[in-house]
Design an enzyme around this catalytic site. Structure first.
Site, PDB file in Angstrom:
ATOM      1  N   LEU A 110       0.844  -1.189   0.000  1.00  0.00           N
ATOM      2  CA  LEU A 110       0.000   0.000   0.000  1.00  0.00           C
ATOM      3  C   LEU A 110       0.881   1.240   0.000  1.00  0.00           C
ATOM      4  CD1 LEU A 110      -2.683  -1.093   2.612  1.00  0.00           C
ATOM      5  CD2 LEU A 110      -2.818  -1.215   0.135  1.00  0.00           C
TER       6      LEU A 110
ATOM      7  N   ASP B 280       2.482  -2.800   5.664  1.00  0.00           N
ATOM      8  CA  ASP B 280       1.538  -2.518   4.584  1.00  0.00           C
ATOM      9  C   ASP B 280       1.672  -3.498   3.426  1.00  0.00           C
ATOM     10  OD1 ASP B 280       4.002  -1.723   3.672  1.00  0.00           O
ATOM     11  OD2 ASP B 280       3.311   0.179   2.852  1.00  0.00           O
TER      12      ASP B 280
END
Length: 77
Positions: A24, A66
């Protein structure tokens, strides 16, 4: 460890599969700006959205921070 175990199991069986690694973008900045609770909510939302597109045998994993991974077995069918 569950991710590695699942991937190892598929490889030992010789099951054709694809591995998608996702990151991400700007997640650290999001966490810094909105807080860890909002970051956790964002990760859960991303996981839910990814799961909606998976087939029954596909699996999703959170790797670290992430990073997410999707294991997609039996892609030859």
């Amino acid at each position: 460890a569950l991710f590695e175990e699942r991937l190892d199991h598929l490889l030992r069986l010789g099951t054709p599969c694809a591995l998608l690694l996702l990151d991400l973008d700007n997640f650290a900045q999001f966490n810094a700006r909105y807080g860890e609770r909002a970051g956790d909510d964002l990760l859960m939302l991303a996981g839910r959205l990814l799961r909606e597109g998976l087939r029954a045998d596909d699996e999703g994993f959170r790797r670290a921070g992430d990073e997410l991974a999707l294991v997609l077995p039996k892609l030859d069918r």
